[in-house]
Design a protein around this motif. Sequence first.
Motif, PDB file in Angstrom:
ATOM      1  N   ALA A  11       0.831  -1.208   0.000  1.00 31.07           N
ATOM      2  CA  ALA A  11       0.000   0.000   0.000  1.00 31.07           C
ATOM      3  C   ALA A  11       0.863   1.253   0.000  1.00 31.07           C
ATOM      4  O   ALA A  11       2.048   1.212   0.334  1.00 31.07           O
ATOM      5  CB  ALA A  11      -0.904  -0.001   1.225  1.00 31.07           C
ATOM      6  N   ASN A 131      -4.932  -1.761   0.985  1.00 31.51           N
ATOM      7  CA  ASN A 131      -4.436  -3.131   0.849  1.00 31.51           C
ATOM      8  C   ASN A 131      -5.534  -4.090   0.381  1.00 31.51           C
ATOM      9  O   ASN A 131      -5.283  -4.951  -0.468  1.00 31.51           O
ATOM     10  CB  ASN A 131      -3.870  -3.666   2.175  1.00 31.51           C
ATOM     11  CG  ASN A 131      -2.508  -3.102   2.530  1.00 31.51           C
ATOM     12  OD1 ASN A 131      -2.376  -2.364   3.497  1.00 31.51           O
ATOM     13  ND2 ASN A 131      -1.500  -3.442   1.757  1.00 31.51           N
ATOM     14  N   THR A 168       0.900  -1.643  12.050  1.00 33.24           N
ATOM     15  CA  THR A 168       0.294  -0.494  11.355  1.00 33.24           C
ATOM     16  C   THR A 168      -0.195   0.538  12.369  1.00 33.24           C
ATOM     17  O   THR A 168      -0.050   1.746  12.171  1.00 33.24           O
ATOM     18  CB  THR A 168      -0.861  -0.978  10.468  1.00 33.24           C
ATOM     19  OG1 THR A 168      -0.342  -1.908   9.509  1.00 33.24           O
ATOM     20  CG2 THR A 168      -1.523   0.173   9.736  1.00 33.24           C
ATOM     21  N   ARG A 219       8.236   7.253   8.651  1.00 30.09           N
ATOM     22  CA  ARG A 219       8.147   5.786   8.766  1.00 30.09           C
ATOM     23  C   ARG A 219       9.537   5.137   8.644  1.00 30.09           C
ATOM     24  O   ARG A 219       9.809   4.112   9.274  1.00 30.09           O
ATOM     25  CB  ARG A 219       7.246   5.243   7.659  1.00 30.09           C
ATOM     26  CG  ARG A 219       5.754   5.669   7.780  1.00 30.09           C
ATOM     27  CD  ARG A 219       5.011   4.723   8.524  1.00 30.09           C
ATOM     28  NE  ARG A 219       3.609   4.868   8.748  1.00 30.09           N
ATOM     29  CZ  ARG A 219       2.623   4.530   7.936  1.00 30.09           C
ATOM     30  NH1 ARG A 219       2.861   4.123   6.719  1.00 30.09           N
ATOM     31  NH2 ARG A 219       1.376   4.589   8.333  1.00 30.09           N
TER      32      ARG A 219
HETATM   33  N1  LIG Z   1      -2.134   3.028   4.258  1.00 31.39           N
HETATM   34  C1  LIG Z   1      -1.851   2.198   5.399  1.00 31.39           C
HETATM   35  C2  LIG Z   1      -1.341   0.868   4.903  1.00 31.39           C
HETATM   36  C3  LIG Z   1      -0.939  -0.062   6.003  1.00 31.39           C
HETATM   37  O1  LIG Z   1      -2.006  -0.840   6.443  1.00 31.39           O
HETATM   38  C4  LIG Z   1      -0.758   2.877   6.229  1.00 31.39           C
HETATM   39  O2  LIG Z   1       0.271   3.226   5.643  1.00 31.39           O
HETATM   40  O3  LIG Z   1      -0.934   3.061   7.428  1.00 31.39           O
END
Ligand SMILES: N[C@@H](CCO)C(=O)O
Length: 291
Positions: A11, A131, A168, A219
């Motif tokens: 995703a 996803n 997540t 991230r």
């Molecule tokens: N779009 C979601 C995908 C992960 O589940 C995120 O990046 O948090």
Amino acid sequence: MITVRAPATSANLGSGFDVFGVAFDRPADIIRVERAEQTTIDITGVGSQYIPTDPDANTVGAVVDALDAPAHIEIDKGVRPASGLGSSAASAAGAAVALNELYNRGLSRSELVPIAAEGEAVVSGTAHADNVAPSILGGFTIATADGVESVSTDISLVACLPEIAVSTRDARRVVPETAQMAEVVETVGNAATLAVGMCRGDPDLVGRGMDDPLVTPARAELITGYDAVREAAVDAGATGVTVSGAGPSVLAVCRARDQRAVGSAMLTAFDDHEVDARVYQTQVSDGATIL
Ligand SMILES: N[C@@H](CCO)C(=O)O
Ligand SMILES: Nc1ncnc2c1ncn2[C@@H]1O[C@H](COP(=O)(O)OP(=O)(O)OP(=O)(O)O)[C@@H](O)[C@H]1O
């Protein structure tokens, strides 16, 4: 009994946070469903010891509720949980396709996307569909509040999964709450470039469009060795590199001929940081299949 194979997915693709996704050809979850008075869940496979069998805590339970389709559900995990490869979504997507068939609900694949997304709300707090959309529909998908679009495309991918767990839910906590207008403008331009690249099957455009100044830098901090892995992949021929989903997997786009070198370079870079990893050489592929 109905059996469905639901593939792993990636995703975001950098610039398409909570919107873009792609289906892989492997790994995949296998979901088997049988009608039952009450829902029960058995789980085997990779990481199954970390996944709850309580229907209220498992992504497939929310799908059962949404389709009013109680069942005994067997989940054979091929997609490791907390991988950034859509593990929780693969089960939800497979359950949605299987239960729709088992109970003859007659919903289209597109109509099943928001139903499967309810499973994502169970584990991460939001019903994001980026996803579940590719796991159900296949291809490159664009999931918004107004619906979902899917495009078949011929793009080669390498996903490198390190032995690090990133949930997540935790990775959503580091997403910035605000953005500068210049960052928004850059992201829109990149996302549009990526979408055109997918439609043209052009790995250079897709790779260029993956850059993201907003979510990915935050991230990346959660992934030991990310910068080195990114650099190694680019040196080996990747046209773009980003965090896969919420991480910790790292996703590279490349030409088919460069897949092996890119995968090998990513593994070596993780190894240099004393992180074990495995690599999937894959391409944008079909969605869930009834076996
Ligand atoms: N779009 C979601 C995908 C992960 O589940 C995120 O990046 O948090
Ligand atoms: N059927 C399921 N399959 C996998 N994980 C599940 C399932 N049901 C509940 N979970 C829980 O969901 C969490 C894993 O989901 P999470 O969204 O964090 O990872 P992921 O799906 O691999 O990542 P991403 O969405 O970034 O690709 C774990 O805590 C796991 O116990």
